[in-house]
Motif scaffolding. Structure first.
Motif, mmCIF file in Angstrom:
data_model
loop_
_atom_site.group_PDB
_atom_site.id
_atom_site.type_symbol
_atom_site.label_atom_id
_atom_site.label_comp_id
_atom_site.label_asym_id
_atom_site.label_seq_id
_atom_site.Cartn_x
_atom_site.Cartn_y
_atom_site.Cartn_z
ATOM 1 N N SER A 7 0.825 -1.209 0.000
ATOM 2 C CA SER A 7 0.000 0.000 0.000
ATOM 3 C C SER A 7 0.858 1.257 0.000
ATOM 4 N N CYS A 8 1.855 1.305 0.888
ATOM 5 C CA CYS A 8 2.643 2.534 0.985
ATOM 6 C C CYS A 8 3.650 2.664 -0.150
ATOM 7 N N TYR A 9 4.013 1.554 -0.797
ATOM 8 C CA TYR A 9 4.976 1.619 -1.897
ATOM 9 C C TYR A 9 4.323 1.753 -3.267
ATOM 10 N N TYR A 30 5.748 5.033 -4.127
ATOM 11 C CA TYR A 30 7.121 5.367 -3.716
ATOM 12 C C TYR A 30 8.052 5.564 -4.901
ATOM 13 N N TYR A 82 9.481 13.067 4.054
ATOM 14 C CA TYR A 82 9.103 11.652 4.046
ATOM 15 C C TYR A 82 10.054 10.856 4.936
ATOM 16 N N TYR A 116 -2.498 2.426 9.748
ATOM 17 C CA TYR A 116 -3.260 2.213 8.518
ATOM 18 C C TYR A 116 -4.320 3.286 8.312
ATOM 19 N N MET A 167 -2.307 6.205 7.021
ATOM 20 C CA MET A 167 -1.890 5.957 5.641
ATOM 21 C C MET A 167 -3.040 6.168 4.668
ATOM 22 N N LEU A 183 -2.914 9.321 1.896
ATOM 23 C CA LEU A 183 -2.896 8.967 0.471
ATOM 24 C C LEU A 183 -4.180 9.412 -0.218
ATOM 25 N N TRP A 192 2.855 10.114 5.383
ATOM 26 C CA TRP A 192 3.078 8.930 4.552
ATOM 27 C C TRP A 192 4.296 8.160 5.050
ATOM 28 N N SER A 236 3.509 6.612 8.666
ATOM 29 C CA SER A 236 2.615 5.453 8.646
ATOM 30 C C SER A 236 3.278 4.247 7.999
ATOM 31 N N SER A 237 4.140 4.486 7.019
ATOM 32 C CA SER A 237 4.794 3.385 6.314
ATOM 33 C C SER A 237 5.740 2.617 7.224
ATOM 34 N N ALA A 273 -4.432 0.462 1.971
ATOM 35 C CA ALA A 273 -4.351 0.715 3.418
ATOM 36 C C ALA A 273 -5.646 0.324 4.117
#
Length: 407
Positions: free
Chosen positions: A236-238, A241, A265, A293, A296, A300, A324, A327-328, A388
């Motif tokens: 989710s976070c990538y 990225y 970041y 989550y 995140m 996002l 971001w 949360s990651s 997320a």
């Protein structure tokens, strides 16, 4: 004293005083090693144009070195953990760092892409032997109530390197060349190996256990309920990225603020990781993950809304970048804590499986983000936010069933 895996486990603190007192000091040294691993894995991305010119290939082809490292790590982490289960922990960590140093020196001297890729596989083997065991050992060296902080310190080295790897590589590319940087990483690995040998107390490996019996840990509901969440959360976070600079610009970041946004970041990643250590020890990992989550999904979704509206609110984008990152990288200590609590007798194995889940999530998120790229940045942000939410729902549905103590 029992083996390191067992000492990472339940409540009784049976470690000798010399080990208990040296625990936090040793975790700081171990964190330098995870920083070296993370730098090795991600700093190359900032050198891809120069690397491609040096090796006579395209930038996309040179980028395969990053992919090969990540996939090799994901495959090798549980394999190395199983094969090296009986090796004393200090010897294993030092050997892994020496392998990593040799691999980076080989990468620095590589005359062709095939040679470079071979050395990246060797580097992944060294990293797979080091990072999961560093996490398991850090948990074994401290009291149970300090375990979250110890894991956060060790993961902090990887967090800093991961968060700052690309911008650091971009900066160093203006000062020196990629071969010199990889040689410097090799030297750092040697220095950390010496530090681990001098500072870390001797800890035995695990007792002889048949391979099939070791893998039986994967049938435990408490483990099966945790591992998929690692991949879901990292994917989710990538999702954005790899495209972070244009994605943040699409949300309203000024072109000249790219370095600042990447710094925010990274600062958020470090802050989230450090806060996670405190929060896990105080409230447990599940509340921490729930908040991560939710944060995140919110940041996002906000980025996607700004990109869709064409707004220009740079301070809001700055807050998004920080949230971001936070949360990651608050996820990993919590997930490791849950796995160690679920399978204290197989801590190195389950932590290595978690590391595989991290890199699989990175690969999956990057691939999904690339597919969403064609439809625009709002869709990319929305995909990450949806991931997320799915991770949060998975956590809610499985947390009670997988709980062991605070896990």
């Amino acid at each position: 004293m029992s083996d390191v895996s067992a000492s990472a486990g339940p409540r009784a603190d049976t470690r000798p005083p010399t080990i208990a007192s040296s625990g936090l000091r040793s975790t700081a040294v171990l964190a330098l090693g995870t920083f070296a691993v993370g730098t090795d894995a991600f700093v190359v991305a900032g050198f891809l144009p120069a690397m491609s010119a040096s090796l006579g290939v395209s930038a996309a082809t040179a980028g395969q070195s990053v992919t090969v490292f990540a996939l090799s790590y994901a495959v090798l982490a549980p394999v190395v953990s199983t094969l090296a289960a009986r090796v004393p922990r200090r010897l294993l960590l030092v050997t892994a760092l020496l392998v990593l140093a040799a691999a980076n020196l080989g990468s620095a001297l590589a005359p062709t892409l095939p040679v470079l890729l071979a050395t990246r596989v060797l580097a992944a083997a060294g990293a797979a032997g080091y990072t999961p065991n560093a996490g398991a050992v850090s948990a074994a060296l401290v009291r149970p109530e300090q375990r979250g902080r110890a894991l956060a310190v060790v993961i902090g080295g990887l967090t800093v390197a991961t968060a700052l790897g690309v911008p650091l590589g971009t900066l160093l590319n203006q000062i020196t060349d990629w071969r010199t940087v990889l040689a410097a990483v090799a030297l750092l690995c040697l220095l950390v190996a010496a530090g681990v040998r001098l500072v870390m107390p001797a800890l035995p490996g695990a007792p002889r256990t048949p391979f099939r019996q070791r893998l039986a840990v994967l049938r435990r509901p408490a483990v099966l309920g945790v591992l998929p969440l690692t991949t879901l959360g990292m994917a989710s976070c990538y999702t954005i990225y790899a495209y972070s600079i244009p994605a943040l610009q699409a949300a309203g970041s000024p072109v000249g603020w790219a370095g600042l946004m990447l710094f925010l970041y990274g600062a958020g990643a470090v802050a989230g990781n450090l806060y996670a250590g405190y929060a896990i020890d105080r409230w447990g990992p599940v509340p921490l993950l729930t908040g991560a989550y939710v944060l995140m999904a919110v940041v996002l979704a906000a980025g996607g809304a700004l990109a869709l509206a064409g707004s220009r609110l740079p301070l809001v984008v700055a807050a998004i970048a920080f949230g971001w990152g936070a949360s990651s990288w608050s996820q990993t200590p919590a997930q490791q804590h849950r796995l160690i609590a679920a399978a204290p007798g197989e801590a190195p194995l389950v932590v290595s499986l978690n590391s595989s889940g991290i890199y699989l999530g990175i690969a999956l998120g990057t691939a999904v983000g690339g597919a969403a790229y064609a439809t625009g940045f709002p869709a990319m942000y929305a995909t990450g936010a949806a991931g997320a939410v799915i991770a949060l729902l998975f956590l809610v549905l499985t947390a009670r069933r997988t709980a062991t103590g605070k896990a």
